[in-house]
Structure formats: C-alpha cells, structure tokens
Scaffold this motif. Structure first.
Motif, short mmCIF file in Angstrom:
data_model
loop_
_atom_site.label_atom_id
_atom_site.label_comp_id
_atom_site.label_asym_id
_atom_site.label_seq_id
_atom_site.Cartn_x
_atom_site.Cartn_y
_atom_site.Cartn_z
N UNK A 1 7.46 -15.43 1.55
CA UNK A 1 6.35 -16.37 1.43
C UNK A 1 5.53 -16.50 2.71
N UNK A 2 5.82 -15.70 3.71
CA UNK A 2 5.14 -15.76 4.99
C UNK A 2 3.66 -15.43 4.86
N UNK A 3 2.82 -16.26 5.46
CA UNK A 3 1.38 -16.00 5.46
C UNK A 3 1.07 -14.71 6.22
N UNK A 4 1.78 -14.46 7.31
CA UNK A 4 1.55 -13.25 8.10
C UNK A 4 1.89 -12.01 7.28
N UNK A 5 2.99 -12.04 6.53
CA UNK A 5 3.36 -10.88 5.70
C UNK A 5 2.38 -10.71 4.54
N UNK A 6 1.88 -11.81 4.00
CA UNK A 6 0.88 -11.73 2.93
C UNK A 6 -0.38 -11.05 3.45
N UNK A 7 -0.81 -11.44 4.65
CA UNK A 7 -1.99 -10.85 5.26
C UNK A 7 -1.77 -9.38 5.57
N UNK A 8 -0.63 -9.06 6.17
CA UNK A 8 -0.30 -7.66 6.48
C UNK A 8 -0.32 -6.82 5.21
N UNK B 1 -2.80 -2.55 2.07
CA UNK B 1 -3.22 -2.04 0.77
C UNK B 1 -4.72 -1.74 0.77
N UNK B 2 -5.51 -2.65 1.32
CA UNK B 2 -6.96 -2.46 1.36
C UNK B 2 -7.34 -1.22 2.18
N UNK B 3 -6.76 -1.12 3.39
CA UNK B 3 -7.06 0.03 4.25
C UNK B 3 -6.64 1.33 3.59
N UNK B 4 -5.48 1.33 2.99
CA UNK B 4 -4.97 2.54 2.35
C UNK B 4 -5.89 2.96 1.20
N UNK B 5 -6.32 2.00 0.40
CA UNK B 5 -7.19 2.32 -0.74
C UNK B 5 -8.58 2.73 -0.28
N UNK B 6 -9.09 2.08 0.78
CA UNK B 6 -10.40 2.47 1.32
C UNK B 6 -10.41 3.93 1.75
N UNK B 7 -9.28 4.39 2.24
CA UNK B 7 -9.18 5.78 2.71
C UNK B 7 -8.74 6.74 1.61
N UNK B 8 -8.40 6.20 0.46
CA UNK B 8 -7.96 7.05 -0.65
C UNK B 8 -6.58 7.63 -0.42
N UNK B 9 -5.76 6.95 0.39
CA UNK B 9 -4.42 7.44 0.72
C UNK B 9 -3.38 6.92 -0.27
N UNK B 10 -2.40 7.74 -0.53
CA UNK B 10 -1.22 7.30 -1.28
C UNK B 10 -0.26 6.63 -0.30
N UNK B 11 0.74 5.98 -0.83
CA UNK B 11 1.77 5.41 0.06
C UNK B 11 2.49 6.53 0.81
N UNK C 1 -0.61 0.69 12.28
CA UNK C 1 -1.89 0.50 12.97
C UNK C 1 -2.39 1.82 13.55
N UNK C 2 -1.50 2.58 14.17
CA UNK C 2 -1.87 3.88 14.73
C UNK C 2 -2.36 4.83 13.63
N UNK C 3 -1.70 4.80 12.48
CA UNK C 3 -2.11 5.67 11.37
C UNK C 3 -3.54 5.36 10.94
N UNK C 4 -3.89 4.09 10.92
CA UNK C 4 -5.24 3.68 10.52
C UNK C 4 -6.23 3.68 11.68
N UNK D 1 -12.50 -3.63 8.28
CA UNK D 1 -12.19 -2.47 9.12
C UNK D 1 -13.45 -1.95 9.78
N UNK D 2 -13.24 -1.15 10.82
CA UNK D 2 -14.38 -0.54 11.50
C UNK D 2 -15.22 0.27 10.52
N UNK D 3 -14.55 1.01 9.63
CA UNK D 3 -15.30 1.82 8.68
C UNK D 3 -16.12 0.93 7.74
N UNK D 4 -15.58 -0.23 7.39
CA UNK D 4 -16.31 -1.15 6.51
C UNK D 4 -17.47 -1.81 7.26
N UNK D 5 -17.35 -1.90 8.59
CA UNK D 5 -18.42 -2.50 9.40
C UNK D 5 -19.46 -1.46 9.80
#
Length: 101
Positions: free
Chosen positions: A22-29, A34-44, A77-80, A94-98
């Motif tokens: 239920x951690x807010x930090x884990x929810x944000x992470x 998920x958003x960054x991964x999908x923006x890049x079209x990456x699979x898990x 973070x390094x991967x993204x 993200x930088x790409x979104x900006x």
C-alpha cells in the motif's frame, strides 16, 4: 520410502504470498515504470534485460508486490536513462514526453 509418500504442504495462492503493497512510493514507482516502458514500446523482458534484473522482478515491481532494492531501482533508472528521482516522483513526465532527448 515413507518420506517420498508424504504430501507437500499446500502452497498459498500467489496473492497471499505476494500481497500488493500500500506504499505511496511503490504505487508511484509502479505507475512510472509501466508508463515509461509502454512509451518506449518495451516488454517486461526488454526492460529487465536493460536493467540487469529478472523479468519476474519487473512484474512484481509493476504490480506493487515487491519492495525493490535501491540497486534494482538504480538499474531501472539507468535503463530508461532518467534520474532515480523521476521514477519516484508522482506525475513525472519523461524527457521524451517533454520533447527532450
């Protein structure tokens, strides 16, 4: 031989073994990953390979069923190619979104 015939204890269901945290930090992470991964079209699998962690770890983190280590978060973070703080900040674009690199 009697030992081989003993029943194994029944394993708890997945959701009981790995409850959503239920951690807010884990929810944000989780949301940012998920958003960054999908923006890049990456699979898990792709993200896991780029971050140097297991695909199951990515899934558990995205579903808030894991408390990742700092080293794992650093690898993600390094991967993204974003600062760690960007993964932990709610509503981060993200930088790409900006429009950046």
């Amino acid at each position: 031989m009697a030992e081989a015939q003993q029943k194994k204890p029944e394993q708890k269901p997945f959701k009981e073994r790995f409850p959503a945290r239920k951690s807010a930090a884990l929810r944000t992470l989780a949301a940012n990953l998920r958003r960054l991964r999908k923006e890049r079209g990456w699979s898990q699998d792709t993200l896991a390979a780029a971050a140097g962690i297991d695909q199951n770890a990515v899934s558990l983190i995205e579903n808030r069923r894991s408390n990742p280590t700092v080293v794992a978060v650093e690898g993600l973070a390094d991967a993204f190619k974003v600062p760690i703080a960007e993964l932990l900040t709610p509503g981060t674009k993200t930088r790409s979104a900006r429009g950046g690199a």
